[in-house]
Motif scaffolding. Structure first.
Motif, PDB file in Angstrom:
ATOM      1  N   GLN A 116       1.087  -1.288   0.069  1.00 50.94           N
ATOM      2  CA  GLN A 116       0.099   0.040  -0.185  1.00 50.94           C
ATOM      3  C   GLN A 116       0.936   1.095  -0.111  1.00 50.94           C
ATOM      4  O   GLN A 116       1.867   1.274   0.666  1.00 50.94           O
ATOM      5  N   PRO A 117       0.570   2.173  -0.817  1.00 51.06           N
ATOM      6  CA  PRO A 117       1.251   3.441  -0.978  1.00 51.06           C
ATOM      7  C   PRO A 117       1.458   4.235   0.511  1.00 51.06           C
ATOM      8  O   PRO A 117       2.145   5.278   0.602  1.00 51.06           O
ATOM      9  N   GLY A 118       0.374   4.118   1.165  1.00 51.46           N
ATOM     10  CA  GLY A 118       0.174   5.054   2.242  1.00 51.46           C
ATOM     11  C   GLY A 118       0.028   6.518   2.005  1.00 51.46           C
ATOM     12  O   GLY A 118      -0.506   6.759   0.947  1.00 51.46           O
ATOM     13  N   ASP A 119       0.827   7.394   2.812  1.00 50.37           N
ATOM     14  CA  ASP A 119       0.778   8.917   2.408  1.00 50.37           C
ATOM     15  C   ASP A 119       2.012   9.029   1.352  1.00 50.37           C
ATOM     16  O   ASP A 119       2.242  10.415   1.332  1.00 50.37           O
ATOM     17  N   GLU A 120       2.719   8.270   0.995  1.00 53.34           N
ATOM     18  CA  GLU A 120       3.808   8.443   0.118  1.00 53.34           C
ATOM     19  C   GLU A 120       3.382   9.147  -1.345  1.00 53.34           C
ATOM     20  O   GLU A 120       2.243   8.399  -1.919  1.00 53.34           O
ATOM     21  N   ARG A 121       4.066  10.145  -1.976  1.00 50.76           N
ATOM     22  CA  ARG A 121       3.546  10.669  -3.105  1.00 50.76           C
ATOM     23  C   ARG A 121       4.792  10.958  -3.956  1.00 50.76           C
ATOM     24  O   ARG A 121       5.993  11.460  -3.239  1.00 50.76           O
ATOM     25  N   VAL A 140      -4.047  -3.846  -8.137  1.00 49.33           N
ATOM     26  CA  VAL A 140      -2.527  -3.267  -7.961  1.00 49.33           C
ATOM     27  C   VAL A 140      -2.647  -1.971  -8.567  1.00 49.33           C
ATOM     28  O   VAL A 140      -2.255  -0.951  -7.968  1.00 49.33           O
ATOM     29  N   PHE A 141      -3.093  -1.904 -10.043  1.00 46.47           N
ATOM     30  CA  PHE A 141      -2.822  -0.698 -10.803  1.00 46.47           C
ATOM     31  C   PHE A 141      -3.318   0.686  -9.929  1.00 46.47           C
ATOM     32  O   PHE A 141      -2.654   1.918 -10.092  1.00 46.47           O
ATOM     33  N   PRO A 142      -4.686   0.759  -9.575  1.00 46.85           N
ATOM     34  CA  PRO A 142      -5.100   1.715  -8.905  1.00 46.85           C
ATOM     35  C   PRO A 142      -4.233   2.398  -7.792  1.00 46.85           C
ATOM     36  O   PRO A 142      -4.281   3.683  -7.454  1.00 46.85           O
ATOM     37  N   ARG A 143      -3.590   1.342  -6.993  1.00 51.46           N
ATOM     38  CA  ARG A 143      -2.694   1.620  -5.759  1.00 51.46           C
ATOM     39  C   ARG A 143      -1.590   2.495  -6.457  1.00 51.46           C
ATOM     40  O   ARG A 143      -1.054   3.461  -5.834  1.00 51.46           O
ATOM     41  N   LEU A 144      -1.312   2.110  -7.570  1.00 47.78           N
ATOM     42  CA  LEU A 144      -0.066   3.016  -8.093  1.00 47.78           C
ATOM     43  C   LEU A 144      -0.298   4.390  -8.354  1.00 47.78           C
ATOM     44  O   LEU A 144       0.346   5.319  -8.448  1.00 47.78           O
ATOM     45  N   ALA A 145      -1.566   4.341  -9.029  1.00 44.93           N
ATOM     46  CA  ALA A 145      -2.025   5.850  -9.073  1.00 44.93           C
ATOM     47  C   ALA A 145      -2.158   6.759  -7.899  1.00 44.93           C
ATOM     48  O   ALA A 145      -2.047   7.984  -7.711  1.00 44.93           O
ATOM     49  N   ARG A 146      -2.454   5.995  -6.828  1.00 41.82           N
ATOM     50  CA  ARG A 146      -2.828   6.856  -5.657  1.00 41.82           C
ATOM     51  C   ARG A 146      -1.277   7.220  -5.124  1.00 41.82           C
ATOM     52  O   ARG A 146      -1.291   8.105  -4.178  1.00 41.82           O
ATOM     53  N   ALA A 147      -0.106   6.630  -5.364  1.00 47.25           N
ATOM     54  CA  ALA A 147       0.841   6.909  -5.017  1.00 47.25           C
ATOM     55  C   ALA A 147       1.669   8.168  -5.780  1.00 47.25           C
ATOM     56  O   ALA A 147       2.641   8.583  -5.243  1.00 47.25           O
ATOM     57  N   VAL A 148       0.856   8.645  -6.805  1.00 47.93           N
ATOM     58  CA  VAL A 148       1.274   9.822  -7.843  1.00 47.93           C
ATOM     59  C   VAL A 148       0.968  11.148  -6.735  1.00 47.93           C
ATOM     60  O   VAL A 148      -0.171  11.508  -6.281  1.00 47.93           O
ATOM     61  N   ALA A 149       1.899  11.952  -6.901  1.00 52.31           N
ATOM     62  CA  ALA A 149       1.768  13.400  -6.028  1.00 52.31           C
ATOM     63  C   ALA A 149       0.897  14.202  -7.063  1.00 52.31           C
ATOM     64  O   ALA A 149       0.963  14.186  -8.306  1.00 52.31           O
ATOM     65  N   PRO A 150       0.300  15.187  -6.483  1.00 56.61           N
ATOM     66  CA  PRO A 150      -0.225  16.223  -7.384  1.00 56.61           C
ATOM     67  C   PRO A 150       0.633  16.994  -8.339  1.00 56.61           C
ATOM     68  O   PRO A 150       1.684  17.211  -8.126  1.00 56.61           O
ATOM     69  N   GLY A 151       0.332  16.764  -9.677  1.00 58.72           N
ATOM     70  CA  GLY A 151       1.104  17.548 -10.923  1.00 58.72           C
ATOM     71  C   GLY A 151       2.156  16.283 -11.141  1.00 58.72           C
ATOM     72  O   GLY A 151       2.981  16.538 -12.346  1.00 58.72           O
ATOM     73  N   GLY A 152       2.115  15.111 -10.532  1.00 61.30           N
ATOM     74  CA  GLY A 152       3.173  13.850 -10.985  1.00 61.30           C
ATOM     75  C   GLY A 152       2.510  13.020 -12.117  1.00 61.30           C
ATOM     76  O   GLY A 152       1.322  13.250 -12.360  1.00 61.30           O
ATOM     77  N   ARG A 153       3.281  12.197 -12.457  1.00 62.36           N
ATOM     78  CA  ARG A 153       2.893  11.123 -13.596  1.00 62.36           C
ATOM     79  C   ARG A 153       2.865   9.811 -13.101  1.00 62.36           C
ATOM     80  O   ARG A 153       3.675   9.294 -12.348  1.00 62.36           O
ATOM     81  N   LEU A 154       1.868   8.977 -13.775  1.00 58.93           N
ATOM     82  CA  LEU A 154       1.838   7.734 -13.819  1.00 58.93           C
ATOM     83  C   LEU A 154       2.302   7.095 -15.072  1.00 58.93           C
ATOM     84  O   LEU A 154       1.494   7.424 -16.006  1.00 58.93           O
ATOM     85  N   LEU A 155       3.313   6.255 -15.481  1.00 57.12           N
ATOM     86  CA  LEU A 155       3.769   5.855 -16.728  1.00 57.12           C
ATOM     87  C   LEU A 155       3.648   4.241 -16.509  1.00 57.12           C
ATOM     88  O   LEU A 155       4.241   3.685 -15.779  1.00 57.12           O
ATOM     89  N   LEU A 186      -8.701   2.251 -14.005  1.00 63.91           N
ATOM     90  CA  LEU A 186      -8.020   3.591 -13.103  1.00 63.91           C
ATOM     91  C   LEU A 186      -9.339   4.301 -12.854  1.00 63.91           C
ATOM     92  O   LEU A 186      -9.887   4.802 -13.646  1.00 63.91           O
ATOM     93  N   ASP A 187      -9.102   4.860 -11.593  1.00 65.49           N
ATOM     94  CA  ASP A 187     -10.076   5.992 -11.158  1.00 65.49           C
ATOM     95  C   ASP A 187      -9.259   7.477 -11.517  1.00 65.49           C
ATOM     96  O   ASP A 187      -8.560   7.709 -10.361  1.00 65.49           O
ATOM     97  N   LEU A 188      -9.436   7.818 -12.496  1.00 68.58           N
ATOM     98  CA  LEU A 188      -8.639   8.955 -12.995  1.00 68.58           C
ATOM     99  C   LEU A 188      -9.195  10.195 -13.397  1.00 68.58           C
ATOM    100  O   LEU A 188      -8.951  10.946 -14.339  1.00 68.58           O
TER     101      LEU A 188
END
Length: 224
Positions: A116-121, A140-155, A186-188
């Protein structure tokens, strides 16, 4: 997990080769079976898709032997390299020392099915050729999206369904995905789709013959 750098970039690497290949024992044995399982080169789509990004903090999911993490660190990123296999991470750490970027990379051992990404961004979350059964991918993939910071990217980069008939005949069809499949899963809401493409590249097929690989490439930006 793995890096797919054999057929031109990765090749036989897939994270989750078949449904029972998701545990640490499998990958520890795989990485312990040879001095190098993958080529040691960064994924070409990673190189192409990060060329216009300002380095920040990156999460390399399924870091394997560390080629992508090391490459990102050499470009100025501070990297967390995540993998299920401590054997792989030991090799990755050694490669980082050789490349003189060990101080820019933190290696973490975790099972993605539980992580789980927790509060990490992160400014960049990158996952290459992480092929899971569709039901696990949707976890799994929605968790990856939740780990992205505002303005950041998921690739996310993976084998396009067309590769089922060429380099990945050993995979079941539900291991493949398109950019449209990922966007549907994904919830994007509010995210910007910066890349949704399926470029081809020449590589070597499973029987040593020339083959054309088609990569699914999705890069999305979280709103600031």
């Amino acid at each position: 997990m793995t890096r797919d750098h054999q057929h031109g970039q990765h090749g036989d690497h897939e994270h989750g080769h078949q449904q029972h290949h998701h545990d640490q024992a499998f990958w520890d044995e795989r990485y312990g079976s040879a001095e190098s399982v993958w080529s040691g080169n960064p994924n070409p789509q990673l190189v192409a898709q990060t060329a216009d990004l300002t380095p920040g903090r990156a999460l390399d999911v399924g870091a394997g032997e560390g080629a992508d993490s090391v490459w990102l660190a050499r470009q100025g990123w501070d990297v967390v390299g995540l993998d299920i296999s401590p054997v792989a991470l030991g090799k990755a750490a050694a490669h980082a020392v050789i490349a003189d970027v060990a101080d820019r990379i933190e290696w973490r051992q975790a099972d993605l099915l539980e992580w789980q990404p927790g509060d990490e961004r992160f400014d960049l979350v990158t996952a290459h050729f992480m092929h899971l059964p569709a039901d696990l991918r949707r976890q799994v993939f929605p968790r990856l999206a939740r780990a992205v910071a505002p303005g950041g990217r998921l690739l996310v980069v993976g084998h396009h369904p067309e590769d089922h008939e060429t380099v990945r005949r050993d995979f079941d069809e539900h291991f493949f995905y398109t950019g449209a499949d990922l966007l549907a899963e994904l919830d994007l809401d509010g995210w910007d789709v910066e890349t949704d493409d399926a470029p081809t590249r020449e590589a070597t097929g499973p029987d040593g013959e020339p083959a054309t690989i088609r990569d699914t490439v999705l890069r999305v930006r979280r709103p600031s």
